[in-house]
Design a protein around this motif. Sequence first.
Motif, PDB file in Angstrom:
ATOM      1  N   LEU B 168     -22.028   4.376 -20.006  1.00  0.00           N
ATOM      2  CA  LEU B 168     -22.261   3.109 -19.326  1.00  0.00           C
ATOM      3  C   LEU B 168     -21.442   3.027 -18.039  1.00  0.00           C
ATOM      4  O   LEU B 168     -21.945   2.648 -16.983  1.00  0.00           O
ATOM      5  CB  LEU B 168     -21.889   1.955 -20.259  1.00  0.00           C
ATOM      6  CG  LEU B 168     -22.183   0.576 -19.686  1.00  0.00           C
ATOM      7  CD1 LEU B 168     -23.667   0.374 -19.527  1.00  0.00           C
ATOM      8  CD2 LEU B 168     -21.591  -0.509 -20.576  1.00  0.00           C
ATOM      9  N   ARG B 170     -20.215   5.418 -16.199  1.00  0.00           N
ATOM     10  CA  ARG B 170     -20.809   6.351 -15.248  1.00  0.00           C
ATOM     11  C   ARG B 170     -22.014   5.731 -14.570  1.00  0.00           C
ATOM     12  O   ARG B 170     -22.179   5.801 -13.355  1.00  0.00           O
ATOM     13  CB  ARG B 170     -21.276   7.562 -16.055  1.00  0.00           C
ATOM     14  CG  ARG B 170     -21.223   8.874 -15.332  1.00  0.00           C
ATOM     15  CD  ARG B 170     -21.946   9.915 -16.182  1.00  0.00           C
ATOM     16  NE  ARG B 170     -22.902  10.560 -15.288  1.00  0.00           N
ATOM     17  CZ  ARG B 170     -22.680  11.729 -14.732  1.00  0.00           C
ATOM     18  NH1 ARG B 170     -21.620  12.403 -15.034  1.00  0.00           N
ATOM     19  NH2 ARG B 170     -23.542  12.237 -13.871  1.00  0.00           N
ATOM     20  N   GLU B 171     -22.858   5.116 -15.402  1.00  0.00           N
ATOM     21  CA  GLU B 171     -24.090   4.529 -14.877  1.00  0.00           C
ATOM     22  C   GLU B 171     -23.782   3.386 -13.918  1.00  0.00           C
ATOM     23  O   GLU B 171     -24.416   3.229 -12.887  1.00  0.00           O
ATOM     24  CB  GLU B 171     -24.917   4.020 -16.061  1.00  0.00           C
ATOM     25  CG  GLU B 171     -26.310   3.581 -15.665  1.00  0.00           C
ATOM     26  CD  GLU B 171     -27.172   3.341 -16.898  1.00  0.00           C
ATOM     27  OE1 GLU B 171     -27.217   4.239 -17.773  1.00  0.00           O
ATOM     28  OE2 GLU B 171     -27.774   2.267 -16.995  1.00  0.00           O
ATOM     29  N   LEU B 174     -22.468   4.750 -10.636  1.00  0.00           N
ATOM     30  CA  LEU B 174     -23.481   5.469  -9.864  1.00  0.00           C
ATOM     31  C   LEU B 174     -24.703   4.603  -9.611  1.00  0.00           C
ATOM     32  O   LEU B 174     -25.759   5.094  -9.210  1.00  0.00           O
ATOM     33  CB  LEU B 174     -23.884   6.748 -10.605  1.00  0.00           C
ATOM     34  CG  LEU B 174     -22.795   7.817 -10.559  1.00  0.00           C
ATOM     35  CD1 LEU B 174     -23.176   8.984 -11.440  1.00  0.00           C
ATOM     36  CD2 LEU B 174     -22.582   8.279  -9.125  1.00  0.00           C
ATOM     37  N   ASN B 175     -24.545   3.323  -9.856  1.00  0.00           N
ATOM     38  CA  ASN B 175     -25.602   2.370  -9.554  1.00  0.00           C
ATOM     39  C   ASN B 175     -26.096   2.549  -8.115  1.00  0.00           C
ATOM     40  O   ASN B 175     -25.314   2.705  -7.189  1.00  0.00           O
ATOM     41  CB  ASN B 175     -24.998   0.970  -9.731  1.00  0.00           C
ATOM     42  CG  ASN B 175     -25.977  -0.103  -9.362  1.00  0.00           C
ATOM     43  OD1 ASN B 175     -26.171  -0.358  -8.184  1.00  0.00           O
ATOM     44  ND2 ASN B 175     -26.621  -0.668 -10.344  1.00  0.00           N
ATOM     45  N   GLY B 176     -27.415   2.513  -7.943  1.00  0.00           N
ATOM     46  CA  GLY B 176     -28.012   2.764  -6.634  1.00  0.00           C
ATOM     47  C   GLY B 176     -27.384   1.980  -5.500  1.00  0.00           C
ATOM     48  O   GLY B 176     -27.120   2.535  -4.431  1.00  0.00           O
ATOM     49  N   VAL B 179     -23.880   3.348  -4.604  1.00  0.00           N
ATOM     50  CA  VAL B 179     -23.968   4.665  -3.970  1.00  0.00           C
ATOM     51  C   VAL B 179     -24.476   4.551  -2.534  1.00  0.00           C
ATOM     52  O   VAL B 179     -23.935   5.174  -1.609  1.00  0.00           O
ATOM     53  CB  VAL B 179     -24.887   5.589  -4.802  1.00  0.00           C
ATOM     54  CG1 VAL B 179     -25.231   6.851  -4.029  1.00  0.00           C
ATOM     55  CG2 VAL B 179     -24.230   5.943  -6.132  1.00  0.00           C
ATOM     56  N   LEU B 180     -25.489   3.717  -2.334  1.00  0.00           N
ATOM     57  CA  LEU B 180     -26.041   3.597  -0.987  1.00  0.00           C
ATOM     58  C   LEU B 180     -25.040   2.939  -0.039  1.00  0.00           C
ATOM     59  O   LEU B 180     -24.843   3.390   1.099  1.00  0.00           O
ATOM     60  CB  LEU B 180     -27.348   2.794  -1.031  1.00  0.00           C
ATOM     61  CG  LEU B 180     -28.095   2.656   0.284  1.00  0.00           C
ATOM     62  CD1 LEU B 180     -28.314   4.011   0.949  1.00  0.00           C
ATOM     63  CD2 LEU B 180     -29.442   1.975   0.072  1.00  0.00           C
ATOM     64  N   ILE B 285     -28.100  -8.435  -8.968  1.00  0.00           N
ATOM     65  CA  ILE B 285     -28.878  -7.192  -8.962  1.00  0.00           C
ATOM     66  C   ILE B 285     -28.246  -6.185  -9.919  1.00  0.00           C
ATOM     67  O   ILE B 285     -28.861  -5.796 -10.906  1.00  0.00           O
ATOM     68  CB  ILE B 285     -28.988  -6.616  -7.534  1.00  0.00           C
ATOM     69  CG1 ILE B 285     -29.719  -7.612  -6.625  1.00  0.00           C
ATOM     70  CG2 ILE B 285     -29.735  -5.289  -7.566  1.00  0.00           C
ATOM     71  CD1 ILE B 285     -29.944  -7.142  -5.218  1.00  0.00           C
ATOM     72  N   ALA B 286     -27.017  -5.763  -9.642  1.00  0.00           N
ATOM     73  CA  ALA B 286     -26.414  -4.704 -10.456  1.00  0.00           C
ATOM     74  C   ALA B 286     -25.973  -5.200 -11.835  1.00  0.00           C
ATOM     75  O   ALA B 286     -26.262  -4.582 -12.855  1.00  0.00           O
ATOM     76  CB  ALA B 286     -25.227  -4.090  -9.717  1.00  0.00           C
ATOM     77  N   ALA B 289     -28.624  -5.863 -14.686  1.00  0.00           N
ATOM     78  CA  ALA B 289     -29.128  -4.635 -15.306  1.00  0.00           C
ATOM     79  C   ALA B 289     -28.105  -4.055 -16.271  1.00  0.00           C
ATOM     80  O   ALA B 289     -28.433  -3.675 -17.399  1.00  0.00           O
ATOM     81  CB  ALA B 289     -29.488  -3.620 -14.223  1.00  0.00           C
TER      82      ALA B 289
END
Lengths: 333, 333, 333, 103, 103, 103
Positions: B168, B170-171, B174-176, B179-180, B285-286, B289
Amino acid sequence: MDAILTLAAQNLLSPMILSFALGMAAALARSDLSFPEAVAKGMSLYLLFAIGFKGGVSVSDHGLDGGLLAALTVGVALSAALPFLAFGLLRALTPLPITDAASVAAHYGSISIVTFVTASTVLDAQGIFHEGYMVAVAAAMEAPAILSALWLISRLNGPGAREDRGALLREILLNGSIVLLVGAFLIGWVTGEEGQREIDAFITAPFKGVLCLFLLDMGLVAGRGLRAARQKGAGGDVLAPGVLAFGVLMPLLGAAAGAAAGWALGLSAGGVALLMVLCASASYIAVPAAMRVALPQANPAISLTLALGITFPFNLVLGIPLYLAVANVLIGG
Amino acid sequence: MDAILTLAAQNLLSPMILSFALGMAAALARSDLSFPEAVAKGMSLYLLFAIGFKGGVSVSDHGLDGGLLAALTVGVALSAALPFLAFGLLRALTPLPITDAASVAAHYGSISIVTFVTASTVLDAQGIFHEGYMVAVAAAMEAPAILSALWLISRLNGPGAREDRGALLREILLNGSIVLLVGAFLIGWVTGEEGQREIDAFITAPFKGVLCLFLLDMGLVAGRGLRAARQKGAGGDVLAPGVLAFGVLMPLLGAAAGAAAGWALGLSAGGVALLMVLCASASYIAVPAAMRVALPQANPAISLTLALGITFPFNLVLGIPLYLAVANVLIGG
Amino acid sequence: MDAILTLAAQNLLSPMILSFALGMAAALARSDLSFPEAVAKGMSLYLLFAIGFKGGVSVSDHGLDGGLLAALTVGVALSAALPFLAFGLLRALTPLPITDAASVAAHYGSISIVTFVTASTVLDAQGIFHEGYMVAVAAAMEAPAILSALWLISRLNGPGAREDRGALLREILLNGSIVLLVGAFLIGWVTGEEGQREIDAFITAPFKGVLCLFLLDMGLVAGRGLRAARQKGAGGDVLAPGVLAFGVLMPLLGAAAGAAAGWALGLSAGGVALLMVLCASASYIAVPAAMRVALPQANPAISLTLALGITFPFNLVLGIPLYLAVANVLIGG
Amino acid sequence: MQMHDAKRVEIMIEAVMERRLTELLEAAEVTGYTILPVSGGSGRSGLWSREGQVSRAGGMIAVVCLIRPERLEKLLETVFEVVDRHIGVVSVSDTKVLRAERF
Amino acid sequence: MQMHDAKRVEIMIEAVMERRLTELLEAAEVTGYTILPVSGGSGRSGLWSREGQVSRAGGMIAVVCLIRPERLEKLLETVFEVVDRHIGVVSVSDTKVLRAERF
Amino acid sequence: MQMHDAKRVEIMIEAVMERRLTELLEAAEVTGYTILPVSGGSGRSGLWSREGQVSRAGGMIAVVCLIRPERLEKLLETVFEVVDRHIGVVSVSDTKVLRAERF
Ligand SMILES: Nc1ncnc2c1ncn2[C@@H]1O[C@H](COP(=O)(O)O)[C@@H](O)[C@H]1O
Ligand SMILES: Nc1ncnc2c1ncn2[C@@H]1O[C@H](COP(=O)(O)O)[C@@H](O)[C@H]1O
Ligand SMILES: Nc1ncnc2c1ncn2[C@@H]1O[C@H](COP(=O)(O)O)[C@@H](O)[C@H]1O
Ligand code: NA
Ligand code: NA
Ligand code: NA
């Protein structure tokens, strides 16, 4: 040599290359960063329209120099011939079966329009002239390689495909990206400078930024492909040394052929560099779709991982500055 | 006080706020106006890339002032601490069960990147300097709050989640969007002014216009959420007075914490205002999820309606000018 | 006359018209060129927002001249009246059954916002003034025609529709495109020049380019419709001579009505031309959806092929320069 | 409510084959079908996803076809022509439909 | 045409759980599945729609899995691990497939 | 694993009717449904595709509804009200569901 290195370093640190690297790194790290399919397609439609249009305008400005027809013919011949070179190289370097080798060969005879777009952008940034009609040459080089590969297969394997050749040819030539590229080129040619002025703020100013986001997406797709190839057996052969070597050698051989042809055609240094890029790059949009229709037995993962995961980044990062340097030496630009 | 009111009025009549209001009104009136999911995602990718890149360029221009590391540390600490404040406030003001309260707390400890983007745009419009690295701080503040909330839950409820914590974490990291944001920040930092010049026409000029359309979409989504909360029992508790009060009180408390921290860090007035905005805003958003994965029992409608339907418009309309005024007084900008 | 021809030729060779032609040609040749639905919707949201906003700003600049209310009233009256004209013409020229004729009539009483946008762009390019509030008139003319057509049907066929009229009316008036157009108009009006300056780089500079891509997509959709009509019996009646004649005659009659009304209203030459365009054009976004709800027995292929396949290109290529020339003569612009 | 026996045929096939399949369906006088987008999947040839893709290659579609039982055999033979050489799966379930006159 | 008995398992599950579910499916040696996008729906937790959404939360996907009947039990146990704590519905229908060697 | 008999109702209907249909479903106390996007199709009224379309007209959606068998009749009557006058097909298959308490 020094100049090449400076150029390569400069290229390496451009927002475009870094965006691609970001995408690749994110995908390899299993980030969930991703672009919706519709957005990726929208960006590619924009890039095709803009690059085609600008090429046409450039032709209407500078005239054709009588060169378009000759360049088109040479481009078609190169696209038709390179698959044979690629096929031979693959059979020599790798254990790929005939069908897969032919499919990969078709990808390498054809071209990658995004590599072409990136190279044009690099040239523009450095103020290097290049013939506007190279866009039309790019369009003309998309399809012939497919026919060469199919001919190869039917020679070696016997006429196995039940697929109707005429329908397939028609479909290839009317492929969306070819039609849009050629159509926008003609629109640019007809409307010229005046047309450009009308839509310049849309097709020129934001172009590089859109290209960055598109390369970011390409990086994500390429990275996902590499990860899948590493995990599963599917495209596993891709990461065999012989296959990897092909992914780097073939663009160099292609570029050499392009350099010779460009020199013979009397292109400018920029034009020669672009023809080298076209010959060096491998398709990952139009040809994969055509191969699925015509050669369904070929494993799509192999071509795609090679074209997008190895050759595309190679050209982007090292190829483009190298080809440009060679073209400069050759033409003395 | 007068200055605040003028600023608030000016803010209220900006195309950005009016676009949000239009979207909210359309949704509440049951208009079928809507953005395709792919377009909304495309706009958010654009905004994240642009804001990250510009932050990086600003750092490459102004240097780090030695402040980035300190600011990152403080940001992480704030994001980790605020959920406890939020949780306490929720238990005091509302009858929400523990799990729902913890989930809401995670949303408020984390940040809303669109609120941050809007605030930066307001600052830029008024020519107020702010540290470019605040973008990196924003990225760093997305995740810690999630861990605090999960810790809270496991303390209070016992270790119920079978979910693997490592995966979890890690996820989340590395959430989009993280990262962006971080990737674009690094690209901007590396390429600096020169990189900016290349893609400025894409990431600066149209930025505010895209933000208007994105806020219009946010208004539509927020309005639909409020309507659904009113209709069904699902998120009905959201509209209870205690919950509403939390949606307005919590940003004020968060902003106060942010002001203190920003002042201690020695940030500019613009930087303090942005840190206040980060602390005052709630993720939609993040974190939603992540909460669906880690706390599936929590009712998502409650957090989302609060964050997007109450706190987001509150910050947009009143919060930003207020925080800016406070920061100005505090720092004497 | 000469002036008209020059104008028509100039119009014909603009990137906008050529983009539409490219799309139509690609679709008729069965190319697989296509835009994702989300991208097409995204472009239309952009165009509606930008044109509405600019209209509002123009009103805030030039004031209303007391003309808005009168123009709105006249627009509503025209939209309500034209379906009767269209219906009579259809019954005289074609063998279409009552329901289909009424449905087509609703489309022609309403307006095509893309035709309006294209005409505004042509006027702007030639520096011809037009009243900013014409955008609001366009929005007001979307819906009344639908009610006229339904009234016609219920007079002729008896009250067959079980559909609740109130709900339908509400839905039509809250249609996404009307809400966005009117909302953006109000935002532009309120924020005026200053608001425009903030988002100009987004809504003005790239506008024409986006319009080109959108017209390319319209060409693709129109071409696919024509091909389908030719192949199957479905919309086959569309290509009967009487129906074709209606597709060209009706815009001319509508334009004439618009010219008279515009002259009576005392509009500028540009304003008269735009009102002619509104009366001459036929809806293919809002009305088709409303007709599917209210008149499901009507064959949608007929209206759509006529509106998008015949009348839209006619207006785009010949209509706009013709109406502009007439308006110039009438007003002496 | 009156229901009628029918078959629900679901064909998952490569997106590039869409036109060929639907032309064959029409030639086989299938009265109707519906195409659903597919966003990803996995099979013997590995995992795939449509995210960020531009090429039509490497994607699939789902074609759902409701038909009268007596027409099934002919439909399957038609479909098999395309599916045989290509990636894809075909499943047939019993179902019931309203308004049988439509099929 | 030769058809073979199979089961069609349809799993509607939250989009955020996609990776976890597919990893479990692969661990359970399911040979293939197809993922369909879902644009909206309604259930005990209310109405939802993907329109204009950015977050992956609040969306679902439909996973369709064709398997041999004898593998059903194992698949369901696997799926249940994920569905149990999460929003989602699972249905299993009898079906027939072409080319059984693929399943 | 314990499974329970249920019906899987699949309704292909014009996209413009979505709101009307779902309001009726809720009025008929259907506990849940899922909406899948549809990208194209063909029927008596010809071929259609959503590519490049802006108008909601000329598109369809697929609504999937899992319900207890005893509720089928009422559901179908409700659906029929909308489908009767409009383009659309309705099919009903036998299925089994996990967690019957949800339906
Ligand atoms: N058993 C299955 N159930 C559902 N879909 C499948 C199944 N097998 C294959 N597919 C779909 O068909 C595609 C190609 O399958 P394959 O040819 O096995 O690689 C997969 O990526 C899935 O989308
Ligand atoms: N009976 C059902 N039939 C089809 N889909 C359902 C059903 N129940 C729930 N769903 C789907 O699962 C989602 C979550 O359901 P729930 O947990 O009941 O809120 C809903 O929004 C629907 O998309
Ligand atoms: N037999 C069928 N099987 C699956 N979908 C169908 C069928 N018939 C009609 N449809 C769908 O319903 C739409 C309208 O059908 P129709 O009213 O026959 O034109 C078609 O375009 C298809 O998407
Ligand atoms: Na090549
Ligand atoms: Na916060
Ligand atoms: Na009209």
